[in-house]
Design an enzyme around this catalytic site. Structure first.
Site, PDB file in Angstrom:
ATOM      1  N   GLY A  22      -0.632   2.877 -11.473  1.00 21.71           N
ATOM      2  CA  GLY A  22       0.324   2.865 -12.374  1.00 21.71           C
ATOM      3  C   GLY A  22       1.713   2.794 -10.744  1.00 21.71           C
TER       4      GLY A  22
ATOM      5  N   TYR B 246     -16.963  -8.213  -7.516  1.00 19.72           N
ATOM      6  CA  TYR B 246     -15.346  -8.162  -8.295  1.00 19.72           C
ATOM      7  C   TYR B 246     -15.289  -8.677 -10.079  1.00 19.72           C
ATOM      8  CZ  TYR B 246     -10.963  -8.197  -9.174  1.00 19.72           C
ATOM      9  OH  TYR B 246      -8.904  -7.712  -9.929  1.00 19.72           O
TER      10      TYR B 246
END
Length: 247
Positions: free
Chosen positions: A14, A148
């Site tokens: 975050g 990914y």
């Protein structure tokens, strides 16, 4: 807006980008927010800017996830919203792939996300919300994205199964799959400013809406999934990529 007043939210990764934007949106809607990240300086700075609680934790390490869960349990007892956002990006062809790159991406994006959910299930209030940050690449086939893309496809599979497992407790589990978003993650790959500009132009040319998304757009969708307006949505993957995956 106070749609999330009284809720406690945890956002992994975050301190920047989408995680930062989501934490800000959740707080603006009334939630009490905890953010995590690997770098203490970055977490302290982001937590101070946002007016939230910061905790240093590496999502790629299960022991660190367990420490985070213990902190949350001791400090808050339970949470209502879990946004599993932390992730890394490396681009290599299958032929040139290294074990180090594989372990790094899978370790954070899949293993770390998996065990974050696992360790926090006991701390989720009934009726809570879990949101995974996935990617539109989970269902695309671009060169040099095999590791990914695989990590995000695996994440979506876990999301759907978790939605079934947690449904008896009315806990909803969904994923947001953005396309290109203006964040710092591409800068970490070592591209020059000219290369980043060329990459942006290449991506925009392939997006029907002809623009790069904003982290704030993703943050608003995470907040929506976390509120009562989405009380009948679980096991859903919402692709927000300006139509990129349609072409």
């Amino acid at each position: 807006m106070d749609h999330l007043t009284g809720k406690i939210a945890l956002v992994t990764g975050g301190n920047s980008g989408i995680g930062y934007a989501a934490a800000r949106e959740l707080k603006q809607q009334g939630a009490q927010v905890i953010i995590t990240g690997r770098r203490k300086e970055a977490i302290d700075k982001a937590a101070a800017e946002l007016g939230v609680v910061g905790f240093v934790a590496d999502q790629g390490q299960v022991a660190a996830i367990e420490e985070l869960a213990a902190f949350v349990k001791d400090s808050y007892h339970k949470i209502d919203i879990l946004f599993i956002n932390a992730g890394v990006l490396e681009g290599e062809s299958i032929e040139q792939a290294t074990e180090k790159a594989f372990d790094n991406v899978i370790g954070v994006n899949f293993k770390g996300a998996y065990f974050t959910l696992s360790k926090f299930i006991p701390l989720l209030n009934d009726g809570g919300s879990v949101v995974f940050l996935s990617s539109n690449t989970a269902s695309m086939n671009g060169a040099n994205s095999s590791i990914y893309s695989s990590s995000k496809a695996a994440l979506n599979a876990v999301m759907r199964i978790a939605a079934v497992e947690l449904a008896p407790r009315k806990i909803r589990v969904n994923s947001v799959s953005p396309g290109p978003i203006q964040t710092e993650i591409l800068n970490k790959l070592g591209y020059s400013n000219e290369q980043l500009l060329q990459l942006n132009e290449w991506m925009i040319d392939r997006i029907p809406l002809k623009k790069i998304g904003k982290a704030e757009d993703v943050g608003k969708l995470v907040a929506y999934f976390s509120g009562d307006a989405a009380s009948f949505i679980t096991g859903a993957e919402l692709i927000m990529d300006g139509g990129m995956s349609l072409t």
